[in-house]
Every structure is written in C-alpha cells, then in structure tokens.
Design an enzyme around this catalytic site. Structure first.
Site, PDB file in Angstrom:
ATOM      1  N   ASP A 198       0.860  -1.179   0.000  1.00 47.45           N
ATOM      2  CA  ASP A 198       0.000   0.000   0.000  1.00 47.45           C
ATOM      3  C   ASP A 198       0.904   1.240   0.000  1.00 47.45           C
ATOM      4  OD1 ASP A 198      -2.384   1.655   0.553  1.00 47.45           O
ATOM      5  OD2 ASP A 198      -1.540   1.816   2.563  1.00 47.45           O
ATOM      6  N   ASP A 204      -0.270   5.298   0.923  1.00 45.16           N
ATOM      7  CA  ASP A 204      -0.536   6.292   1.971  1.00 45.16           C
ATOM      8  C   ASP A 204      -0.631   5.629   3.340  1.00 45.16           C
ATOM      9  OD1 ASP A 204      -0.751   8.666   0.348  1.00 45.16           O
ATOM     10  OD2 ASP A 204      -2.604   7.819  -0.437  1.00 45.16           O
ATOM     11  N   GLN A 227     -10.509  13.097  -6.865  1.00 44.21           N
ATOM     12  CA  GLN A 227      -9.766  11.949  -7.378  1.00 44.21           C
ATOM     13  C   GLN A 227     -10.614  11.204  -8.401  1.00 44.21           C
ATOM     14  OE1 GLN A 227      -8.105   9.391  -4.340  1.00 44.21           O
ATOM     15  NE2 GLN A 227      -7.736  11.109  -2.964  1.00 44.21           N
ATOM     16  N   ARG A 228     -10.118  11.124  -9.623  1.00 44.77           N
ATOM     17  CA  ARG A 228     -10.803  10.395 -10.701  1.00 44.77           C
ATOM     18  C   ARG A 228     -10.283   8.970 -10.717  1.00 44.77           C
ATOM     19  NH1 ARG A 228     -12.817   7.478 -14.264  1.00 44.77           N
ATOM     20  NH2 ARG A 228     -13.468   8.234 -16.311  1.00 44.77           N
ATOM     21  N   LYS A 229     -11.070   8.059 -10.177  1.00 48.01           N
ATOM     22  CA  LYS A 229     -10.712   6.649 -10.153  1.00 48.01           C
ATOM     23  C   LYS A 229     -11.415   5.922 -11.286  1.00 48.01           C
ATOM     24  CE  LYS A 229     -10.049   7.046  -5.182  1.00 48.01           C
ATOM     25  NZ  LYS A 229     -10.465   6.629  -3.823  1.00 48.01           N
ATOM     26  N   ASP A 265      -1.578  -0.711   6.068  1.00 44.65           N
ATOM     27  CA  ASP A 265      -1.831  -0.001   7.330  1.00 44.65           C
ATOM     28  C   ASP A 265      -3.299   0.023   7.732  1.00 44.65           C
ATOM     29  OD1 ASP A 265      -2.553   1.983   5.320  1.00 44.65           O
ATOM     30  OD2 ASP A 265      -2.455   3.471   6.918  1.00 44.65           O
TER      31      ASP A 265
END
Length: 492
Positions: free
Chosen positions: A213, A215, A332-334, A424
């Site tokens: 991961d 962040d 955020q464009r996912k 996390d």
C-alpha cells in the site's frame, strides 16, 4: 471480465463498491497526520484547513492555492531529477538542491505559523496544514547535505558507496511519533525481518515478491492528497531495494494513477523496478501503458464519469469552491468513481460551505446524467463523498488487484518463494489473504501504525506471528531498507 490497455490519458470506470475495507482506507487517508517529535503537535491536531467567508480579498503577499500547488509540483519534478541522478551515477547539480532549499524557505516564511500556511483564492482566504510537505523537504535537505559532503571529500566514490556512509537512521529518528528509543527498537526488528525476506532467494532460487500500500504505509499521510509528495530518500531506497532484492515490486493504492495520482506524487521512476496501480488495483501502469480492469463497468458509466470530471475541474477553477481542491481527498478520478473531499479531519470547513459544494456537485451530476440512471451520489463518510457509476454488482478489492497484476506479468504467488505485503488498514487485508491463499507458508506482512484489532487480524490471516512485523511510521521501513542496502553494498 475484460482487460484493456490504453494510453495514459484515456480512462475507464466501474461499479458501486460498498466495501468496508475500502471505506476504511478512505477514512484514514482523508487528512490523517503523522505527528513527529519536535513539532507543535497541538497546532497540527487542531488545524487542517480553515476556510474563511467568501468575499473579495486583498491577495497581496499571500500565496494562492494554484501557486502553492505549482510550487510543490515543480519541486517534485526536481526531486525526480535528483533521484534519477543518484540511481544512474550522474552528478547532482547545485541548482537542483537549491530549488528544494528555496521551496523549503517559501513554506517556512512568515505566511506559515505552526505549519499552518495562509493562502487565498480570488474570493476566499484559507489556512492549510503543510506539516507533511515541510517535514518531507526538511528530511530531504538533511539527506542530500550528507550525500554532498561525502561527495566533496571523496569525489571519485560511486553513489551507492556514498549512500552506504549516510546514517539515514539518525536523520529520521527525531521524527518518529513515539521517540528515538521506539524508532530504534522497531528499526532493529524490521532489519531482521527484511533479512529473512530477502534471504529466501538463497533457499528457493527465486527472488521474492514485494507488494505494498502507499498512503500511511510507505508515505506518511498528508492533510492534502494533492500535495502528498514522496521525498528523495524514500524514492531512492525503495527503488534500489526493489531492483536488488525482488523479482516483482508493486505499489497498490486506492487513489488514482493520475489527476493527481500516484504517478504524479511519487519521486520514483514510473517505468523502473517498482510498478504502480490505482483504484484498488483496477488500473496499473505497466510498460509505459495504462492497463485497466473494467469488470462490470459500462461505456455509459465511463463516459459519464469523464464528463463529470471535466465539470468538476471547471467548478473548482471558476467559483468559490477552489479550496476544495486541497480538502482531504481533493478530487480523485478513479476507474469507477470520483472521490471528493468535502470536510477536513478537524471540521474546519463550515457546514454551510460544504453543503453548498455538495449541492453544486449534484447540479453538475444532473447536467451529465439528467435522468439519474448512470451516476450515484454516495456520501460515504463525513469527510468525503463519492460519485459512482452503476455496476453489475461486482465487488472489487485490493486482493483482486494483486491477482490481476500477477496474471498480467505471467508470474505466480505460489511457492517456492516468499511474498511481502505491506499495509496499514483493513483495506490491505485482502492483499494478504490473496497471497496466503496461493502460498500459505511463504507470506510475510509489515503493517504500519495498526490498531490492536488490526494486528490480531494480520496475525490470524498469516497464521505465524514470526512472519508479522508492526511499526509506527513509514520511516522505520525506509531506514531498515537503507541498512539492508548498506550492508549489501559493503558486502560487495
């Protein structure tokens, strides 16, 4: 199930993903801050983004939001140039280091107090927490200063030798949230743990696999996703570790690849030994192309999201809502949705302004989807909302992302060989489960800042406590990787 390969600019989208694990990552990734010793902790905990009342204001001597983002992105370009030089035996230019110094001086000028920086739009003043951006630069400058001092004294040394003489532990220890003693203990445990991981090649004849991961795991959380930028010391260490000790290394994040996304925020070479994904592994950057896994996504959904993304860019640039570009997740464009930050962790956006912004988003949705047949407005948490494309009911998590990566590469998670998964939050557990399903005895896990309940879940899934490692912050992992590389360099 289909897979498409497109150029970087083209995008697809997908399904309504009501997944508790994904929600867990989104909640924790909002504006969570890693607080370090030597900082004004109370100021950071009580301040994130203070938005004033809209009005025509005097912008003299106050940095605009766009100027701040441009400063940070230009600085990140310089970081990438420095990383490239260090990885390819090129000379560091004095100008590059000076650019980082000037950026640090700008962030710490009289417009910043206790990491709160005053900024403005055309009609609004706001205060933004820039603690992570500032500390990242501070650590980089200490690291680069140490490198340059050794280079001046012994100009003929190669960069790997110079790096092996830099005590990264001492640079980072002061920033550990629980102090130097805890940093030392976690660092020593992680060095031993990573040695076990990389030693598997001698036993199995295969280099291991490393999937992480981003962040909160390899990068401290930042109050603004849009400027959550990777430092030089981290980029150099991760790239060298991946190249030296693994056959596959990959970053798998919930955020997008671009716009900004992980490819904009990292300082690592995007076509190097570490591969990158976004949208929980639905989109990967492989061999210079964007690979999209579009299970359950319709063309109508993709097109509607793309048009709404364009509408949002217009909204943020031509209205009082510009500050929302820096509120938590920003925009955020996912692959299958837009994630929009609407509030900070400390609730410093007024409810009235947040509600007006959400109504403006819904109005833009209506322009794109007037009959409400394609897009769904999902107030997923108090900190963010999501606009999701209708889907065929497919539930996607990071475990699916791992599966698709390995399949795309024509490799296998099965033994012989070891796999290291780093995370996390609960949303990272599916990666562990996917690896354990294929290789029950060969999976190791490092989890950062995990609560006791999450630690117990990691141990339960792994099935062997000796193959689990827990640390308080990403810098412990970076310091441990550096030590492994140093010993490897000296051994050569």
């Amino acid at each position: 199930m289909t897979e498409t390969v497109t150029d970087q600019g083209k995008q697809r989208s997908s399904k309504l993903q009501k997944n508790e694990a994904a929600k867990d990552e989104q909640v924790e990734g909002k504006g969570k801050e890693t607080l370090e010793s030597g900082t004004d902790k109370s100021a950071e905990q009580n301040s994130s983004l203070l938005v004033g009342q809209p009005d025509v204001i005097d912008n003299d001597n106050v940095q605009t939001v766009d100027d701040f983002k441009n400063l940070m992105y230009k600085m990140q370009e310089t970081r990438r140039a420095i990383v490239f030089a260090l990885l390819n035996e090129k000379d560091l230019t004095k100008d590059d280091v000076e650019i980082l110094k000037r950026a640090y001086e700008k962030l710490t000028d009289n417009q910043t107090h206790s990491f709160q920086r005053e900024m403005c739009t055309l009609t609004t003043k706001l205060s933004v927490n820039i603690g992570d951006e500032t500390r990242g630069l501070e650590k980089d400058l200490k690291y680069l200063d140490a490198l340059m001092n050794i280079r001046r004294e012994e100009p003929n040394l190669l960069w790997p030798i110079i790096m092996s003489r830099v005590d990264l532990f001492s640079i980072l220890a002061n920033y550990h949230p629980k102090g130097k003693e805890t940093f030392l203990k976690e660092y020593e445990d992680t060095v031993k743990f990573l040695k076990t991981f990389i030693s598997s090649e001698a036993i199995t004849g295969k280099k291991p696999i490393f999937i992480t991961d981003w962040d909160g795991t390899m990068k401290d959380y930042c109050s603004q996703y849009a400027t959550n930028l990777q430092p030089v010391y981290s980029a150099v260490g991760m790239t060298r570790f991946a190249a030296s000790f693994t056959r596959i290394s990959a970053v798998l994040t919930a955020g997008p690849l671009r716009g900004p996304g992980i490819l904009d925020l990292t300082a690592m070479p995007i076509d190097g030994p570490v591969m990158f994904s976004g949208s929980w592994g639905r989109e990967w950057w492989l061999s210079g192309k964007r690979v999209v896994h579009q299970d359950g996504i319709t063309d109508e959904g993709f097109n509607a999201l793309q048009r709404l993304d364009d509408e949002m860019k217009d909204l943020l640039h031509t209205s009082d809502y510009a500050p929302f570009a820096l509120v938590g997740s920003g925009v955020q464009r996912k692959v299958d949705r837009l994630t929009l930050g609407v509030q900070t962790v400390c609730h410093h956006v007024t409810s009235e302004l947040s509600n007006r912004y959400q109504m403006a988003v819904k109005e833009r949705m209506h322009r794109v989807d007037p009959n409400s047949q394609i897009l769904v407005f999902d107030p997923s948490t108090e900190l963010e909302v999501e606009v999701v494309a209708h889907n065929s009911g497919i539930i996607w998590n990071k475990g699916n992302g791992v599966e698709r990566l390995i399949k795309s590469l024509g490799d296998s998670l099965q033994s012989p060989g070891k796999i290291l998964i780093c995370g996390d939050t609960l949303s990272d557990i599916p990666m562990v489960r996917q690896a354990v399903k294929q290789n029950p005895d060969g999976v190791l896990a490092i989890f950062v800042g995990a609560k006791m309940s999450l630690r117990e879940e990691v141990k339960q899934v792994i099935g062997d406590e000796s193959r689990c490692c827990f640390v308080s912050c990403p810098d412990v992992i970076h310091a441990a990787m550096s030590q492994i590389l140093n010993e490897h360099c000296i051994g050569k």
